[in-house]
Design a protein around this motif. Structure first.
Motif, PDB file in Angstrom:
ATOM      1  N   ASN A 116       8.217   2.768   5.063  1.00 42.21           N
ATOM      2  CA  ASN A 116       8.084   1.492   5.757  1.00 42.21           C
ATOM      3  C   ASN A 116       9.417   0.800   5.998  1.00 42.21           C
ATOM      4  O   ASN A 116       9.483  -0.425   6.133  1.00 42.21           O
ATOM      5  CB  ASN A 116       7.166   0.570   4.940  1.00 42.21           C
ATOM      6  N   ALA A 117      10.483   1.589   6.069  1.00 37.56           N
ATOM      7  CA  ALA A 117      11.809   1.011   6.275  1.00 37.56           C
ATOM      8  C   ALA A 117      11.987   0.430   7.677  1.00 37.56           C
ATOM      9  O   ALA A 117      12.909  -0.369   7.899  1.00 37.56           O
ATOM     10  CB  ALA A 117      12.882   2.069   6.024  1.00 37.56           C
ATOM     11  N   SER A 118      11.119   0.788   8.624  1.00 33.80           N
ATOM     12  CA  SER A 118      11.253   0.274   9.993  1.00 33.80           C
ATOM     13  C   SER A 118      10.443  -0.995  10.227  1.00 33.80           C
ATOM     14  O   SER A 118      10.387  -1.490  11.358  1.00 33.80           O
ATOM     15  CB  SER A 118      10.820   1.350  10.995  1.00 33.80           C
ATOM     16  N   ALA A 119       9.815  -1.544   9.187  1.00 33.55           N
ATOM     17  CA  ALA A 119       9.058  -2.784   9.332  1.00 33.55           C
ATOM     18  C   ALA A 119      10.003  -3.974   9.465  1.00 33.55           C
ATOM     19  O   ALA A 119      11.136  -3.938   8.987  1.00 33.55           O
ATOM     20  CB  ALA A 119       8.138  -2.974   8.134  1.00 33.55           C
ATOM     21  N   PHE A 120       9.541  -5.019  10.133  1.00 32.08           N
ATOM     22  CA  PHE A 120      10.302  -6.262  10.324  1.00 32.08           C
ATOM     23  C   PHE A 120      11.706  -6.009  10.876  1.00 32.08           C
ATOM     24  O   PHE A 120      12.713  -6.395  10.276  1.00 32.08           O
ATOM     25  CB  PHE A 120      10.391  -7.049   9.011  1.00 32.08           C
ATOM     26  N   PRO A 121      11.810  -5.346  12.027  1.00 28.86           N
ATOM     27  CA  PRO A 121      13.139  -5.119  12.616  1.00 28.86           C
ATOM     28  C   PRO A 121      13.731  -6.431  13.128  1.00 28.86           C
ATOM     29  O   PRO A 121      13.018  -7.418  13.354  1.00 28.86           O
ATOM     30  CB  PRO A 121      12.838  -4.156  13.767  1.00 28.86           C
TER      31      PRO A 121
END
Length: 416
Positions: A326-331
């Motif tokens: 989930n590292a691409s959440a809240f870009p």
């Protein structure tokens, strides 16, 4: 009754920058609302005839009226009038039934809310254990440049009359090239926990001394190179992301071997789940737990602006889904059409989990700030702009679900 999509403040918020994705959901909500507000002239002749027949029967059988009779039939006596006492008794019975239904609905709602609170408390306990349990060992996994480890934690260490339980988790120390990258997965988990979602493993951040890290990875061939990549704070500690291997508390799912990843882009399973979601009633072969998790995945990624989802983990033995990357959440910036995959599938869905709708209704700006900025600006997991966009998407998604309810009814839409 006139039905329309939300306007006013909600529409004003969507005019601001970053609201393009949410506007698409409001347009879909408006189309659904318009479809169930057609004038009677557009209805079919059969429906109009049925309404006319019902109206005629109501006139004929009205209290105190004279029923229609054929020629040659003797006149009928007027129907006896119902006394005031009888009317009052009927009204009281109807009121009692309504009160009973309201009490039953409130009891069901309280039970669901209590279950969600209990689950959130259990998740918070797991997160605290990930944050505080001693690290017994580290083993490098993947590429050395990624700096990801399998860690063994001693759950329950220091608790009286309880033997420590060793569990395997994922641990990633912060690196100089992205010292704050750990915040996004933690924010995504806290969003899921606040909404009562089941699909995100517990995630937290903890600080580990650089000396402790050096002792734990000292035997690794590239140990010294790894240590030089870590972002060391002024107090000699390193922030580390700690992830549970699966959602829920430690148990069979944490050690399950029947787990596989599928691509979010083109996996055939996604098409099957989308077909289940489009069906207005349970489809053949449908698994309610998988469908509920699938809709939670779409909602969470949409709310977090995560249009770069690459994979979903399927736990075959548990019949459940899991979001572990989930590292691409809240870009910082959401590009145009980046959320199209989630939006298109949400608009097409005919059924939603009732718990998800209720959680969205309760999750306002204050709750979002408490979940994602628990300690103020120093501990903020996402920037202020992300909270604004999160609120815009929440209102748009809630408007879409409410429009579907207005069209088909609450029980039909909130049937998962």
């Amino acid at each position: 009754m006139s039905l329309r999509a939300p306007d006013g403040p909600a529409r004003g918020r969507l005019r601001r920058r970053g609201g393009a994705a949410a506007r698409r959901l409001l347009v879909a909500a408006a189309l659904i609302a318009a479809s169930c507000a057609r004038p009677s002239s557009e209805q079919g002749g059969g429906a109009a005839g049925a309404i006319a027949a019902l109206a005629e029967n109501e006139i004929v059988l009205a209290p105190g009226g004279v029923p229609a009779r054929s020629s040659g039939e003797p006149p009928a006596s007027p129907a006896p009038r119902v006394g005031a006492a009888g009317d009052a008794q009927v009204a009281r019975a109807a009121g009692d039934a309504q009160v009973a239904r309201g009490a039953e609905d409130a009891q069901v709602a309280r039970a669901a809310e209590d279950a969600q609170v209990a689950r959130a408390a259990g998740d918070a306990q797991v997160a605290r254990a990930l944050q505080r349990s001693p690290v017994r060992a580290l083993r490098l996994t993947g590429k050395p440049t990624d700096g990801r480890f399998e860690a063994i934690l001693a759950f329950g260490a220091g608790v009286e009359a309880a033997a420590p339980r060793e569990v395997k988790v994922k641990l990633a120390p912060a690196q100089k090239k992205a010292p704050l990258a750990f915040r996004r997965p933690v924010a995504f988990y806290r969003l899921a926990r606040a909404l009562g979602a089941h699909v995100v493993p517990a995630a937290t951040a903890r600080r580990i001394g650089i000396g402790e890290l050096a002792a734990l990875i000292g035997r690794e061939p590239n140990g010294r190179k790894l240590l030089r990549r870590f972002a060391v704070m002024n107090d000699g500690t390193v922030d580390a992301l700690v992830l549970a291997p699966a959602p829920g508390p430690p148990g069979p799912r944490w050690v399950s071997s029947r787990r596989r990843s599928v691509r979010f882009d083109d996996a055939p399973e996604l098409d099957v789940w989308a077909r289940w979601a489009r069906a207005r009633s349970p489809a053949r072969g449908e698994r309610a737990s998988i469908l509920r998790d699938y809709l939670e995945v779409l909602a969470l990624d949409y709310l977090a602006g995560n249009g770069l989802r690459k994979e979903i983990v399927i736990d075959v033995s548990a019949g459940a889904l899991s979001l572990e990357a989930n590292a691409s959440a809240f870009p910082l910036h959401v590009k145009a059409h980046e959320l199209d995959r989630q939006l298109d599938r949400l608009v097409e869905a005919a059924r939603f989990p009732r718990a998800l709708r209720d959680a969205l209704a309760r999750f306002g700006p204050e709750q979002a700030a408490a979940a994602l900025r628990p300690g103020g600006i120093e501990d903020e997991l996402v920037p202020p702009r992300a909270l604004v966009e999160l609120e815009e998407r929440r209102q748009a998604l809630l408007s879409l679900i409410e429009a579907k309810i207005a069209d088909r009814g609450e029980d039909a839409v909130l049937s998962l």
